[in-house]
Scaffold this motif. Sequence first.
Motif, mmCIF file in Angstrom:
data_model
loop_
_atom_site.group_PDB
_atom_site.id
_atom_site.type_symbol
_atom_site.label_atom_id
_atom_site.label_comp_id
_atom_site.label_asym_id
_atom_site.label_seq_id
_atom_site.Cartn_x
_atom_site.Cartn_y
_atom_site.Cartn_z
ATOM 1 N N ASN A 170 -25.460 -0.499 26.769
ATOM 2 C CA ASN A 170 -26.190 0.433 27.719
ATOM 3 C C ASN A 170 -26.244 2.058 27.331
ATOM 4 O O ASN A 170 -26.771 2.553 28.253
ATOM 5 N N ALA A 171 -25.755 2.351 26.144
ATOM 6 C CA ALA A 171 -25.794 3.939 25.807
ATOM 7 C C ALA A 171 -25.942 3.825 24.356
ATOM 8 O O ALA A 171 -25.356 3.255 23.469
ATOM 9 N N SER A 172 -26.824 5.020 24.147
ATOM 10 C CA SER A 172 -26.882 5.499 22.527
ATOM 11 C C SER A 172 -26.940 6.986 22.523
ATOM 12 O O SER A 172 -27.657 7.555 23.320
ATOM 13 N N VAL A 173 -26.016 7.725 21.711
ATOM 14 C CA VAL A 173 -26.316 9.007 21.585
ATOM 15 C C VAL A 173 -26.395 9.094 19.915
ATOM 16 O O VAL A 173 -25.202 8.685 19.384
ATOM 17 N N ARG A 174 -27.454 9.578 19.560
ATOM 18 C CA ARG A 174 -27.526 9.798 18.062
ATOM 19 C C ARG A 174 -28.179 11.143 17.599
ATOM 20 O O ARG A 174 -28.759 11.774 18.567
ATOM 21 N N LEU A 175 -28.287 11.297 16.539
ATOM 22 C CA LEU A 175 -28.939 12.714 15.908
ATOM 23 C C LEU A 175 -30.323 12.369 15.431
ATOM 24 O O LEU A 175 -30.566 11.180 14.722
ATOM 25 N N ARG A 176 -31.184 13.049 15.763
ATOM 26 C CA ARG A 176 -32.482 12.840 15.479
ATOM 27 C C ARG A 176 -32.708 13.685 14.219
ATOM 28 O O ARG A 176 -33.393 13.232 13.215
ATOM 29 N N PHE A 177 -32.005 14.731 14.145
ATOM 30 C CA PHE A 177 -32.177 15.560 12.760
ATOM 31 C C PHE A 177 -30.972 16.573 13.047
ATOM 32 O O PHE A 177 -30.322 16.771 13.941
ATOM 33 N N GLY A 178 -30.570 16.962 11.664
ATOM 34 C CA GLY A 178 -29.301 17.728 11.790
ATOM 35 C C GLY A 178 -28.735 17.565 10.356
ATOM 36 O O GLY A 178 -28.743 16.520 9.612
ATOM 37 N N ARG A 179 -27.909 18.526 9.887
ATOM 38 C CA ARG A 179 -27.140 18.004 8.525
ATOM 39 C C ARG A 179 -25.857 18.690 8.781
ATOM 40 O O ARG A 179 -25.379 19.942 8.624
ATOM 41 N N PRO A 180 -25.002 17.630 9.214
ATOM 42 C CA PRO A 180 -23.522 17.882 9.579
ATOM 43 C C PRO A 180 -22.797 18.082 8.336
ATOM 44 O O PRO A 180 -23.150 17.539 7.238
ATOM 45 N N CYS A 181 -21.766 19.216 8.357
ATOM 46 C CA CYS A 181 -20.861 19.219 7.001
ATOM 47 C C CYS A 181 -19.773 17.967 7.048
ATOM 48 O O CYS A 181 -19.450 17.663 5.722
ATOM 49 N N CYS A 182 -19.663 17.149 7.953
ATOM 50 C CA CYS A 182 -18.921 16.065 7.887
ATOM 51 C C CYS A 182 -19.016 15.159 9.204
ATOM 52 O O CYS A 182 -19.707 15.739 9.874
#
Length: 169
Positions: A30-42
């Motif tokens: 029932n849920a999703s949280v994701r990145l559309r763009f971005g460059r995480p360091c880790c």
Amino acid sequence: MQTVMPVLRQEGAPPLRDTMRVSLLEGWRNASVRLRFGRPCCVMALGEGRRLAVFEAGQRCARLLRLRNGYGIVREELLVLQAGYAGQALQRVAGVSPGARVLLRAQGQSQVKAVLMLVGRIEAAGFAAQEVAPCYWRTVHNRLVAQQTLPMYTAGRHAAWLARRLLQE
């Protein structure tokens, strides 16, 4: 849509100081949280489809939240966030620790779809969405609220942003 995934760190590894930590969730019904763009360091794996993306101060990302029920999408929200520097005032955002500068907030399917199409056009024009000027994302937010047409990110805007960033260093 693509999700940025650098090397996963082990669970329990201490997060870096002066960073923004964004909770991500995938594989839940029932849920999703994701990145559309971005460059995480880790990115740290927390188990059961949960991860924690860590961004250094000044970095930008887009977090896409979707909540569903048996009939379809109930809530959809896209936030363009910028990690703050030490001592800088930050906004509280659920799932983001300690907080972030919210550059753009799109709520509802029509606004989120418009911003996702805009991000696609920016990437098709050859720009990395996380390198786009923060003031551009604020302008897009204001245009969304005023229900006006969204401006395109141009090479002239990008050159002005790079020149301003050099002067600020």
